[in-house]
Design a protein around this motif. Structure first.
Motif: not given
Length: 100
Positions: A14-30
């Motif tokens: 809940s403390t993450l904004d949309g961009v941070e959430r996208q970056n987390i998912v992208r990082h794991i996928v990479v």
């Protein structure tokens, strides 16, 4: 950005904004894609065609995943991290059996 299990457990989605959430998912996928690519390079073939398709789908769904409610987002990230850990463990097991 290292988003290991321990680091993720300390994060409140809940403390993450949309961009941070996208970056987390992208990082794991990479990271998952790098594991697949290393295995393909060492084996000379696409060892994980289903996983590669899954990663493509996740990449295309990053925005939707980022917009998920906190619980759903956390479960998705936890599952991706578990998949990454399993693949790393499997590679380590294969490496050990090759040297024995």
């Amino acid at each position: 950005m290292d988003i290991g299990h321990r680091a993720w457990e300390a994060v409140d989605p809940s403390t993450l904004d949309g961009v941070e959430r996208q970056n987390i998912v992208r990082h794991i996928v990479v990271e998952l894609q790098e594991i697949c690519d290393r295995d393909a390079a060492s084996n000379g073939s696409d060892r994980y065609p289903a996983l590669n398709r899954l990663l493509q789908t996740i990449r295309a769904s990053t925005l939707s995943i980022a917009r998920a409610d906190d619980d759903c987002f956390q479960r998705i990230v936890d599952e991706l991290l578990q998949l990454r850990a399993t693949m790393i463990d499997r590679r380590a097991d294969e490496a050990r059996s090759t040297y024995n």
